[in-house]
Design an enzyme around this catalytic site. Sequence first.
Site, PDB file in Angstrom:
ATOM      1  N   THR A  36       0.834  -1.214   0.000  1.00  0.00           N
ATOM      2  CA  THR A  36       0.000   0.000   0.000  1.00  0.00           C
ATOM      3  C   THR A  36       0.865   1.259   0.000  1.00  0.00           C
ATOM      4  O   THR A  36       0.342   2.372   0.061  1.00  0.00           O
ATOM      5  CB  THR A  36      -0.953   0.057   1.224  1.00  0.00           C
ATOM      6  N   LYS A 106      14.108  -9.051  20.150  1.00  0.00           N
ATOM      7  CA  LYS A 106      14.627  -9.889  21.242  1.00  0.00           C
ATOM      8  C   LYS A 106      16.085 -10.264  20.964  1.00  0.00           C
ATOM      9  O   LYS A 106      16.950 -10.140  21.843  1.00  0.00           O
ATOM     10  CB  LYS A 106      13.746 -11.144  21.338  1.00  0.00           C
ATOM     11  N   ALA A 115       2.883  -0.129  16.061  1.00  0.00           N
ATOM     12  CA  ALA A 115       1.817   0.810  15.714  1.00  0.00           C
ATOM     13  C   ALA A 115       0.470   0.129  15.908  1.00  0.00           C
ATOM     14  O   ALA A 115       0.069  -0.711  15.104  1.00  0.00           O
ATOM     15  CB  ALA A 115       1.978   1.260  14.267  1.00  0.00           C
ATOM     16  N   TYR A 146      -8.571  -6.134  10.432  1.00  0.00           N
ATOM     17  CA  TYR A 146      -7.618  -5.110  10.886  1.00  0.00           C
ATOM     18  C   TYR A 146      -7.653  -5.000  12.409  1.00  0.00           C
ATOM     19  O   TYR A 146      -6.632  -5.110  13.085  1.00  0.00           O
ATOM     20  CB  TYR A 146      -8.004  -3.784  10.247  1.00  0.00           C
ATOM     21  N   LYS A 150      -4.684  -6.078  15.094  1.00  0.00           N
ATOM     22  CA  LYS A 150      -4.028  -5.090  15.960  1.00  0.00           C
ATOM     23  C   LYS A 150      -4.195  -5.450  17.435  1.00  0.00           C
ATOM     24  O   LYS A 150      -3.306  -5.212  18.250  1.00  0.00           O
ATOM     25  CB  LYS A 150      -4.584  -3.691  15.678  1.00  0.00           C
ATOM     26  N   THR A 176      -4.827   9.954  11.439  1.00  0.00           N
ATOM     27  CA  THR A 176      -3.729  10.892  11.176  1.00  0.00           C
ATOM     28  C   THR A 176      -3.690  11.184   9.686  1.00  0.00           C
ATOM     29  O   THR A 176      -3.999  10.314   8.868  1.00  0.00           O
ATOM     30  CB  THR A 176      -2.420  10.263  11.681  1.00  0.00           C
ATOM     31  N   ARG A 187      -9.233   6.640   2.458  1.00  0.00           N
ATOM     32  CA  ARG A 187      -9.504   7.310   3.730  1.00  0.00           C
ATOM     33  C   ARG A 187     -10.142   8.662   3.448  1.00  0.00           C
ATOM     34  O   ARG A 187      -9.946   9.255   2.382  1.00  0.00           O
ATOM     35  CB  ARG A 187      -8.212   7.452   4.534  1.00  0.00           C
TER      36      ARG A 187
END
Length: 329
Positions: A36, A106, A115, A146, A150, A176, A187
């Site tokens: 994307t 790690k 995020a 989605y 998350k 944002t 969006r």
Amino acid sequence: MERVLITGVAGFIGSHLADRFLAEGFEVVGLDNFITGNPKNIEHLSGRDDFRFVKHDVSVPFYIDEKIDYVLHFASPASPVDYLKIPIQTMKVGSLGTHNMLGLAKKHKARILVASTSEVYGDPLVHPQKEDYWGNVNPVGPRSVYDEAKRFQEALTMAYYRFHSVDVRIVRIFNTYGPRMRLNDGRVIPAFIGQILRGENLTVFGDGSQTRSFCYIDDQVEGIYRLLMSDYVGPVNIGNPEEISILDFAKELLNLTNNSELQIDFKPLPQDDPKRRCPDISLARDLLDWEPRIGRKEGMKRTLDYFHSLTPEEIKQAEHKDFSRYIKP
Ligand code: NAD
Ligand code: UDP
């Protein structure tokens, strides 16, 4: 020189993070598979010896010999239109991709910031949303690919902290916007701007009473930077608490761009579209001494300047997307 690994570096937020960390004197290694993102977003960094780009799908393990001090895991489609088109990749990058990046952190004893998103609150029953609210997410709805990826990401990140003592940070990003968003990512801000540039009416979904709270990219990057450098483990909201309905926002934008001849076309509301969204940012204020500084008027002016700099060809290509696949029958 400390080294930062940024996934999703060719995306909207990732590319701005790369600029910021380079400006702070870090060396940046950026990963992206362009699913994307846009190579143009990092074009200006090519040739720098403190920036290295590796084309890589982070859902597949990634190994690097040079010491990594910080990992910023930002790879993931972020727009509903994008993640509904590529649902499996979205779930993989949030789960397998996060697993790979936690493993890398790690091994390198690096600090990792992942995020996350306001979508973990789903269609919230608590308003404004505070970090201790657990959310109202439909686990089988179209947006779940989605939202649940998350939520899994947050859980896995805390498991690596508790079980492996990996040094973790979680940012919950609220809507944002700014330069380098894709005009056709679906969006609301690029969608409206694209329509204005092409002289089309604005498409408002539902009656437009649903609200969002828009944060300008520079404020977002500042919040993320401060959170990474803080010693706080656990999710922190970063967003702008100035809330507006989508209908009022459409009118505001038509005013701001002197487009009184364009109208508003109402379209069906997508399934599970959150009715309200506004961050409670008291934690970020207390912990990070952070709050947004750029209001919508200034932020939209800067964003419009960016989109005006696109070529007519780029604008034409970004015709409006077909949303029928996820509109409730
Ligand atoms: P974006 O689509 O512009 O950027 C995402 C980048 O990740 C793209 O360059 C894409 O190519 C890359 N990517 C996706 N899957 C990948 C994979 N498997 N391997 C390698 N690269 C991959 O989106 P954005 O707005 O910049 O969002 C960045 C991050 O911030 C995402 O994790 C998103 O969930 C989160 N976020 C953004 C917002 C927002 O309002 N912009 C809100 C909440 C959360
Ligand atoms: N929206 C709209 N018209 C558009 C695109 C989006 O009215 O052309 C609405 C959408 O239904 C949602 C809000 O704008 O209520 C924000 O949508 P976006 O896709 O930006 O992200 P979300 O906050 O839903 O993840």
